[in-house]
Design an enzyme around this catalytic site. Structure first.
Site, short mmCIF file in Angstrom:
data_model
loop_
_atom_site.label_atom_id
_atom_site.label_comp_id
_atom_site.label_asym_id
_atom_site.label_seq_id
_atom_site.Cartn_x
_atom_site.Cartn_y
_atom_site.Cartn_z
N CYS A 116 0.81 -1.23 0.00
CA CYS A 116 0.00 0.00 0.00
C CYS A 116 0.84 1.27 0.00
CB CYS A 116 -0.94 0.02 1.21
SG CYS A 116 -2.01 -1.41 1.28
N HIS A 258 -3.46 7.13 3.38
CA HIS A 258 -3.87 5.91 2.67
C HIS A 258 -5.28 5.56 3.14
CE1 HIS A 258 -4.29 1.88 1.39
NE2 HIS A 258 -3.89 1.31 2.52
N ASN A 288 -10.35 -0.13 0.40
CA ASN A 288 -8.90 0.02 0.40
C ASN A 288 -8.36 -0.42 -0.96
OD1 ASN A 288 -6.15 -0.30 0.74
ND2 ASN A 288 -6.29 -1.31 2.74
#
Ligand code: ACO
Length: 331
Positions: A116, A258, A288
């Site tokens: 990520c 994020h 996500n």
């Protein structure tokens, strides 16, 4: 030394929407549980028949970013492509994107995998190459097809992820430009590799019939370890950046963390003492999307007019590895 600035942004999410109610027909979960624990209402899911694999999704976000930068595809001198599960093991996804964009100048192409955090790693590398005069225009892409490593029978992980792409063009700034990347910080804590892992399918453990039978070709995660480390590391990296650039949160216009889940975003903001109205959040719509989440959220806020030229932005990311990174810039 030169300075670099973001000259164009773009994003792409697949058309297909998967709601929490859709998921509750697949696993033992509910809209209420998912919203309460994660803030996620729906996510997008790739359709391979529409070329919605990483380079195919990136084609749309990259094209938009290049157009918004006022450039032609052949002006791009390097593609840095953050992706956790690429189109294929080789050739790299950046090269596949070069082909899709019709870039014929033989520009440099590299994939980055820091889960990520990959896009923040890619931005940091691209910034260094511009600062040192190697290139003037670099396309930095974050694109993820998380639906391929999601175990759609595991309720503890499958509700969290979505597919998507975000791109920016990073260009050499003019001498009189105030827009620039101020600073960034990157880290990785390899003491917790097992906390978020897809152990099978690589060279060490190729997928076998036995692995498929046990459904071990998917990711596994210790959610609480990830949660605790994510909020601690992202907030501490942001504090480091502010301190060493003699800035406070009052100087920051927008914080784009994020988009892992709402509770991680809110807790990180609280640890940082960042007012919630300065935090860009779109996790409720896309879940996500790993390394695509920051560039896609950035583009959304640029297009709807929240983010304007001259504003100071703070990015923070966290992912498997356990990698983490933050970046401070003027847009
Ligand atoms: N629906 C209903 N119940 C569920 C679900 C679900 N989708 N998932 C888990 N549960 C159950 C569990 O089985 C457990 O039941 P039990 O008490 O009977 O055993 C109960 O809910 C509590 O489970 P926990 O895992 O303890 O729940 P927690 O409060 O920790 O929330 C969550 C889980 C949302 C995953 C949380 O740990 C979290 O946000 N972790 C961060 C993970 C993350 O965002 N990872 C993304 C990748 S890394 C990154 O991008 C930063």
């Amino acid at each position: 030394m030169y300075q670099s600035k973001i000259t164009g942004t773009g994003k792409y999410h697949p058309e297909k929407v998967l709601t929490n109610d859709d998921l509750s027909k697949m696993v033992d979960t509910s809209d209420e549980w998912i919203i309460q624990r994660t803030g996620i209402k729906e996510r997008r899911q790739s359709d391979l028949t529409k070329d919605e694999f990483p380079s195919g999704m990136a084609y749309h976000s990259a094209k938009e970013a290049i157009e918004n930068a006022g450039l032609e595809p052949n002006d791009i001198e390097m593609i840095v492509f953050s992706v956790t599960l690429p189109d294929m093991l080789f050739p790299n996804t950046a090269s596949c994107l070069q082909d899709k964009l019709g870039i014929t100048n033989k520009c440099a192409c590299i994939d980055v995998n820091a889960a990520c955090t990959g896009w923040v790693y890619g931005m940091t590398m691209a910034n260094s190459l511009i600062q040192t005069g190697v290139y003037k225009n670099i396309l930095v892409v974050g694109t993820e097809m998380t639906s391929t490593f999601n175990n759609w029978e595991d309720r503890s992980t499958c509700v969290l992820f979505g597919d998507g792409s975000g791109s920016v063009v990073l260009s050499r700034a003019d001498d009189n430009d105030t827009a620039k990347i101020y600073d960034s910080v990157l880290s990785s804590d390899s003491s917790k590799l097992d906390a978020l892992i897809l152990p099978n399918g690589g060279s060490k453990s190729p997928v076998t019939a036995e692995i498929l039978e046990k459904r071990e070709q998917y990711m596994s995660m210790d959610g609480q370890v990830i949660f605790k480390n994510a909020v601690k590391t992202m907030s501490s990296h942001c504090a480091t950046l502010l301190k060493r650039n003699n800035l406070t949160l009052d100087d920051i216009d927008w914080f784009i963390p994020h988009q892992a889940n709402l509770r991680i975003i809110e807790t990180t903001g609280q640890l940082l003492k960042c007012p919630p109205e300065k935090v860009i959040v779109n996790v409720e719509k896309y879940a996500n999307t790993s390394s695509a989440s920051i560039p896609a959220a950035l583009h959304e806020a640029v297009i709807d007019g929240r983010i304007k030229r001259g504003q100071k932005l703070l990015f923070a990311a966290f992912g498997a590895g356990l990698t983490s990174g933050a970046m401070l810039l003027e847009f």
